[in-house]
Design a protein around this motif. Structure first.
Motif, PDB file in Angstrom:
ATOM      1  N   LEU A 149       2.415   1.383  -9.373  1.00 60.05           N
ATOM      2  CA  LEU A 149       1.981   2.640  -8.765  1.00 60.05           C
ATOM      3  C   LEU A 149       1.247   3.446  -9.848  1.00 60.05           C
ATOM      4  O   LEU A 149       1.834   3.800 -10.871  1.00 60.05           O
ATOM      5  CB  LEU A 149       3.203   3.394  -8.240  1.00 60.05           C
ATOM      6  N   THR A 185       4.556  -0.003  -2.242  1.00 56.09           N
ATOM      7  CA  THR A 185       3.921  -0.598  -3.423  1.00 56.09           C
ATOM      8  C   THR A 185       4.598  -1.919  -3.795  1.00 56.09           C
ATOM      9  O   THR A 185       5.804  -1.951  -4.030  1.00 56.09           O
ATOM     10  CB  THR A 185       4.083   0.349  -4.650  1.00 56.09           C
ATOM     11  N   ILE A 207      -1.107   0.352  -6.094  1.00 57.84           N
ATOM     12  CA  ILE A 207      -1.442   1.469  -5.215  1.00 57.84           C
ATOM     13  C   ILE A 207      -1.874   2.620  -6.120  1.00 57.84           C
ATOM     14  O   ILE A 207      -1.336   2.773  -7.216  1.00 57.84           O
ATOM     15  CB  ILE A 207      -0.209   1.811  -4.348  1.00 57.84           C
TER      16      ILE A 207
END
Ligand SMILES: CC(=O)N[C@H]1[C@@H](OP(=O)(O)OP(=O)(O)OC[C@H]2O[C@@H](n3ccc(=O)[nH]c3=O)[C@H](O)[C@@H]2O)O[C@H](CO)[C@@H](O)[C@@H]1O[C@H](C)C(=O)N[C@@H](C)C(=O)N[C@H](CCC(=O)O)C(=O)O
Ligand SMILES: Nc1ncnc2c1ncn2[C@@H]1O[C@H](COP(=O)(O)OP(=O)(O)OP(=O)(O)O)[C@@H](O)[C@H]1O
Ligand SMILES: N[C@H](CCC[C@H](N)C(=O)O)C(=O)O
Ligand SMILES: [Mg+2]
Length: 481
Positions: A372, A368, A449
């Motif tokens: 996240l 990432t 992500i």
């Protein structure tokens, strides 16, 4: 068909009453609704009901013998009495369903069982064996996958599946031994030549009460299920590992300890790469560099446990390490579902415990650049204590947390979400999993992500007593498109 006498010989203490030994047995059942003429019925005391109450119905349906506690009332069929009827039933049924695959191994632990049995199956196949796995994903061979609902539905289904695999030519089988399955003798009776322990952390305390009882349920694998002279592959990096190793030594099984603290299969180093990780592994005195095509420390741990099982059942360590470089991802375990329009990868994972969630988030962190975003809920009618703990792990480790529904089952979804939220101050609550997934994906930028946790491979959402079609991967693709 077999005679009852040959099935129980040497197993049941009491001789069968007059003529009983000659009775013909046509099958086995633990549910009276599945009894046919000639069936041996196992009547067990359950959590919901007492199976002994169904003995008259089973006999009316043609049961020839009943395996039950000595106190149970059996009139009109042979009573095979034992204080531990589930164990005896498994032993008798196994004689009926034999033969089984020649090489059979079992995996227990809170997290990683499905992944490990699936990876052993793949390794064996690459080594040229006809292999299968049985567990949460169902019964899997190289040509087929049949879903069974529960990880281990019941002892009769388990033994008949194993026997069916043998008939199909399967020589090597790996199965998941869940703690419920072990406590209820759902996966045994057949010779198991190696067992593996992945890890132990909080789950299922609704059923087991406390961690020590949960641990003891799992340890039956090494105390009783693995045969004499068998092997134990033990993940060495868990806080329970030392206790497991103690039990294994006491039983006299051959130990293969694996992991960073493992000696038999030692993980000396691990460097994440874009699509996987480079592992340095020491085994049998040699150092191997393995390019594992799976991300995350947890997948490295499972891959090494699988490797340990392959080695424990006779494979050459160097060849096993070569196989690890070619394994396929496990369905719903850090599976990359889609890349959003903005460019954010969306991962689906089956993390449904605090430790699983930690493992999944930590696996994605090195990949990432931005934020996240973690989305999850908790299952209804399951351990309630894990809910705020899951919230806390996510709040600590993720940058943005969305709390939504998992499988609410009979519970009120908003009450489950509230329990998770209690551990995750700052999290956003969105009821309805589809709406939550849409929001998570819409929120993600190019460097972010998204982790959709808890349901992995599942194809349905259990709401009340209905199962509505739902697949995180499909929904993610729809929301991203
Ligand atoms: C808590 C639990 O594990 N329950 C399972 C267990 O129940 P039990 O022994 O307490 O059975 P019960 O329902 O009280 O019935 C007692 C006996 O009467 C029999 N019966 C019952 C009714 C009837 O009309 N006739 C009859 O003969 C039943 O077959 C049973 O033998 O045995 C039943 C019959 O095989 C299972 O259906 C049931 O799974 C329930 C549905 C369940 O949700 N289980 C989950 C928690 C589970 O087992 N999960 C683990 C995964 C855990 C993990 O991996 O993390 C799994 O291995 O899948
Ligand atoms: N070795 C591990 N250590 C920590 N977490 C893990 C490990 N392996 C898997 N996990 C986490 O647990 C999730 C479930 O993995 P897997 O299905 O392999 O476990 P399982 O033990 O079969 O679970 P279940 O109890 O539901 O059958 C993964 O998606 C991941 O988030
Ligand atoms: N084997 C686990 C799976 C949990 C999956 C999660 N989606 C849930 O429904 O809680 C259980 O039966 O507790
Ligand atoms: Mg599983």
């Amino acid at each position: 068909m077999m005679r009852l006498g040959s099935l129980v010989e040497g197993l049941s203490g009491d001789a069968l009453p007059g003529g009983g030994a000659d009775a013909l047995v046509t099958g086995f059942a633990i549910d009276n609704r599945k009894v046919a003429p000639g069936t041996v019925f196992g009547a067990f005391q359950g959590l919901r009901v007492n199976g002994e109450d169904y003995i008259p119905a089973a006999i009316a349906a043609g049961a020839v013998a009943i395996v039950a506690r000595p106190q149970a009332r059996v009139e009109g069929a042979i009573h095979i009495a034992d204080d531990n009827p589930r164990r005896l039933f498994a032993q008798i049924a196994a004689r009926f369903f034999a033969p089984f695959p020649d090489v059979t191994v079992a995996v227990t632990g809170t997290n990683g069982k499905t992944s490990t049995v699936e990876l052993v199956r793949q390794i064996w196949r690459m080594l040229g064996h006809h292999s299968a796995s049985i567990g949460t994903l169902g019964v899997t061979t190289s040509v087929d996958q049949v879903s069974t609902g529960l990880t281990t539905p019941d002892i009769v289904t388990f033994l008949s599946n194993m026997s069916g695999l043998k008939r199909e030519g399967i020589t090597h089988a790996a199965f998941e031994a869940s703690s419920h399955g072990l406590a209820q003798y759902r996966t045994e009776g057949l010779p198991v030549i190696a067992g593996a322990f992945t890890n132990l952390s909080r789950d299922h305390l609704d059923y087991h009460g406390d961690m020590d009882s949960y641990f003891d349920a799992k340890m039956r694998l090494f105390d009783e299920v693995v045969g004499d002279g068998g092997a134990a592959v033990v993940g060495a990096d868990d806080e329970w590992s030392a206790k497991v190793i103690e039990r294994v030594a006491k039983r006299g099984l051959r130990l293969l300890d694996v992991g960073v603290k493992g000696r038999a299969v030692h993980l000396a180093g691990r460097t994440p790469t874009q699509l996987g990780q480079m592992m340095e592994v020491e085994a049998e005195g040699k150092l191997f560099k393995v390019n594992l095509p799976l991300i995350g420390a947890y997948q490295a741990a499972n891959a090494l446990t699988a490797a340990g099982l392959a080695i424990a059942t006779g494979a050459d360590a160097a060849k096993v390490m070569e196989c690890l470089a070619r394994v396929q991802p496990v369905r719903g375990r850090l599976e990359r579902a889609v890349i959003s329009r903005a460019g954010a990868p969306v991962y689906v994972d089956y993390a449904h415990t605090p430790d699983g969630l930690r493992a999944a988030i930590e696996a994605l962190r090195p990949h990432t650049r931005g934020r996240l975003i973690a989305l999850f809920g908790a299952g209804g009618d399951r351990d309630t204590g894990k809910r705020p703990l899951m919230g806390r792990v996510a709040a600590e480790l993720a940058d943005h947390v969305i709390v939504t529904d998992d499988n609410p089952r009979s519970e009120d979804p908003s009450a489950i979400r509230a329990a998770v939220m209690a551990g995750a101050p700052g999290a956003v609550e969105i009821g309805g999993r589809r709406a939550a997934i849409a929001a998570a994906i819409a929120d993600a930028g190019a460097d972010d992500i998204v982790l959709l946790a808890g349901k992995g491979h599942e194809q349905g959402q259990i709401i009340g007593d209905r199962v509505l079609p739902f697949d995180d991967v499909t929904v993610a693709r729809e929301c991203a498109g």
